[in-house]
Design an enzyme around this catalytic site. Structure first.
Site, short mmCIF file in Angstrom:
data_model
loop_
_atom_site.label_atom_id
_atom_site.label_comp_id
_atom_site.label_asym_id
_atom_site.label_seq_id
_atom_site.Cartn_x
_atom_site.Cartn_y
_atom_site.Cartn_z
N ASP A 57 0.83 -1.20 0.00
CA ASP A 57 0.00 0.00 0.00
C ASP A 57 0.86 1.25 0.00
O ASP A 57 1.88 1.33 0.69
CB ASP A 57 -0.90 0.03 1.24
CG ASP A 57 -1.67 1.34 1.35
OD1 ASP A 57 -2.59 1.54 0.52
OD2 ASP A 57 -1.33 2.16 2.23
N TYR A 62 2.20 10.31 0.86
CA TYR A 62 3.38 9.84 1.59
C TYR A 62 4.66 10.37 0.94
O TYR A 62 5.08 9.92 -0.10
CB TYR A 62 3.41 8.31 1.64
CG TYR A 62 2.19 7.67 2.25
CD1 TYR A 62 1.36 8.36 3.14
CD2 TYR A 62 1.84 6.37 1.93
CE1 TYR A 62 0.24 7.77 3.67
CE2 TYR A 62 0.72 5.76 2.46
CZ TYR A 62 -0.09 6.46 3.34
OH TYR A 62 -1.20 5.87 3.87
N LYS A 87 -3.92 5.71 -3.42
CA LYS A 87 -5.06 6.47 -2.92
C LYS A 87 -5.34 7.70 -3.77
O LYS A 87 -4.47 8.17 -4.51
CB LYS A 87 -4.81 6.86 -1.46
CG LYS A 87 -4.51 5.63 -0.59
CD LYS A 87 -4.35 5.98 0.85
CE LYS A 87 -4.02 4.74 1.67
NZ LYS A 87 -2.62 4.29 1.47
#
Length: 348
Positions: A57, A62, A87
Site C-alpha cells: 500500500d 506519503y 489512494k
C-alpha cells in the site's frame, strides 16, 4: 530472509486476493521525520517480496510522491502475483523551494510537491493517472479514497469534499472498476463513522482502517464490521501496533489521527497486556500482529517497517506460535471487547 507461505483472503465479492500480511509505504517516505534513505526504502520492499508478502500500500500523500516512486522502483519488474493499493483525494502541485510551501512539511526529504485536496471526478481520474506515472507501473489493483473525514478537514471542509465525492468522485472510481482498470475500490481512513456513511453513496469492496482495530481498540465490532459483512466489504487492519506502543515504543495513535506520547490509561492497558504475554512467554508484538486476522471481515494486516531488520522482526512475530491459553486469558481478563473473535477460535 526465507519466504513465508502466507495465506491469502479474498477481497469482498471480487476475485482479488491479498496476503494476510501487507507492507505499508508511509514509513518508507519518512513519516514523522523518520530517516529512511532511498536505497533502504527500496531494500525493504525487495525484502518483503523475497519473504512472500503479496500486498503493498502507498499513497501520493506519503512523502509528497516519494513513497510511490520508491515502491514502484522495487515492484516494477516483480509485479506478478502482487496486489498494490494507492489512494486518491490529494493531487500534487510542484514547489520550486521550501519557502514556497503553503502546506506544512511532514516528511523527511519529501519530493518538491505539496498536496491539494480534490475528490471530484476529474480529481480522482487525474490522481489515478499521476500515481501510475510515479509508480512507473501500468496498473494498480486497489484505489482508496484517502482521509476524507472531519478529523482531516473539519466540519465545513468535510462537507465540501464529501459532496465532491458523492457527486463525481465515486462515479470515477466505479468507472475505473467497471472498466477493469482496478479490481477494487474503497476508502483509506482512521474514522469509523465516515466508513458507515460511505454506504449511502455507493458500493465498496474494501476499507483500509488505521489504528482502529487492534489489541487496544475494537470499536469496529459494534457496527462497522457487521455492516461490512452485510455489504460484502472487506477491511484491511492497518496499525496493528497502535502506532508503535504495542511494538515497544511509547508512541500511540489517538483519535486525532496524530501520533503522540501515550496517555496513562493506554500505558496501563499495555502493561496489562504485557503481563499476560510474560505469563505465556510470548512477545506482545507477536500477539498484536496476529490478532487482527482472526476476524473474518479482515483480509490483511498492514505494517510499516522502515528497514529490512524491522521487517525481519515483524516476520518473526508473525511466525511466533501463540498458545490458545493466551487468547483465553485476554478474554477472561476482559482485555478485549465482548464479541471479539480470537485466533484460537474463541469469541470473547
Amino acid at each position: 530472509m526465507s519466504a513465508t507461505a502466507f495465506k491469502t483472503r479474498r477481497v469482498g465479492r471480487t476475485d482479488l486476493e491479498l496476503t494476510e500480511l501487507g507492507l505499508g509505504g508511509a514509513t518508507l517516505a519518512g513519516m514523522g521525520n523518520t530517516e529512511v534513505p532511498d536505497e533502504q526504502a527500496r531494500a525493504v520492499v525487495t525484502a518483503a517480496l523475497d519473504a512472500g508478502i503479496g500486498y503493498y500500500d502507498t499513497a501520493p500523500h506519503y512523502g509528497d510522491g516519494r513513497s510511490e516512486h520508491l515502491m514502484g522502483d522495487a515492484l516494477r519488474y516483480r509485479q506478478d502475483g502482487v496486489a498494490i493499493s494507492t489512494k486518491v483525494g490529494r493531487l500534487l502541485r510542484p514547489v520550486r523551494s521550501e519557502a514556497e510551501r503553503t502546506v506544512p512539511r511532514g516528511w523527511t526529504y519529501p519530493f518538491p510537491f505539496e498536496i491539494k485536496y480534490d475528490y471530484t471526478y476529474d480529481g480522482v481520474m487525474r490522481s489515478y493517472e499521476h500515481s501510475l506515472q510515479r509508480l512507473g507501473l501500468g496498473h494498480v489493483e486497489i484505489l482508496l479514497v484517502h482521509d476524507i473525514g472531519t478529523k482531516s478537514h473539519g466540519d465545513e471542509g468535510y462537507k465540501k469534499h464529501w459532496a465532491d465525492l458523492a457527486n463525481g468522485g465515486y462515479r470515477a472510481l466505479d468507472e475505473l472498476r467497471r472498466n477493469g482498470d482496478v479490481k477494487a475500490i474503497g476508502l483509506g481512513v482512521n474514522e469509523v463513522p465516515i466508513l458507515l456513511q460511505s454506504f449511502e453513496i455507493g458500493s465498496w469492496d474494501i476499507f483500509l482502517l488505521a489504528n482502529r482495530y487492534n489489541l487496544l481498540e475494537q470499536s469496529p465490532l459494534e457496527s462497522l464490521f457487521p455492516t461490512c459483512a452485510k455489504n460484502g466489504t472487506s477491511v484491511i487492519a492497518a496499525g496493528p501496533f497502535a502506532a508503535g506502543i504495542l511494538a515497544g515504543t511509547n508512541v500511540w495513535g489517538p483519535d486525532t489521527g496524530q501520533y503522540q506520547a501515550a496517555p496513562p490509561h493506554i500505558i496501563e492497558k499495555v502493561k496489562a497486556l504485557q503481563a499476560v504475554c510474560q505469563t505465556h512467554n510470548i512477545p506482545l508484538g507477536a500477539a498484536a500482529l496476529q490478532f487482527g486476522v482472526a476476524h473474518p471481515t479482515v483480509v490483511s494486516v498492514l505494517t510499516g517497517p522502515k528497514s529490512p531488520a524491522e521487517l525481519d522482526g515483524i516476520l518473526k512475530w508473525w511466525n511466533t506460535p501463540i498458545p490458545g491459553g493466551f487468547w483465553d486469558a485476554l478474554a477472561d481478563q476482559k482485555l478485549v471487547a465482548p464479541g471479539t473473535p480470537l485466533p484460537n477460535g474463541r469469541v470473547a
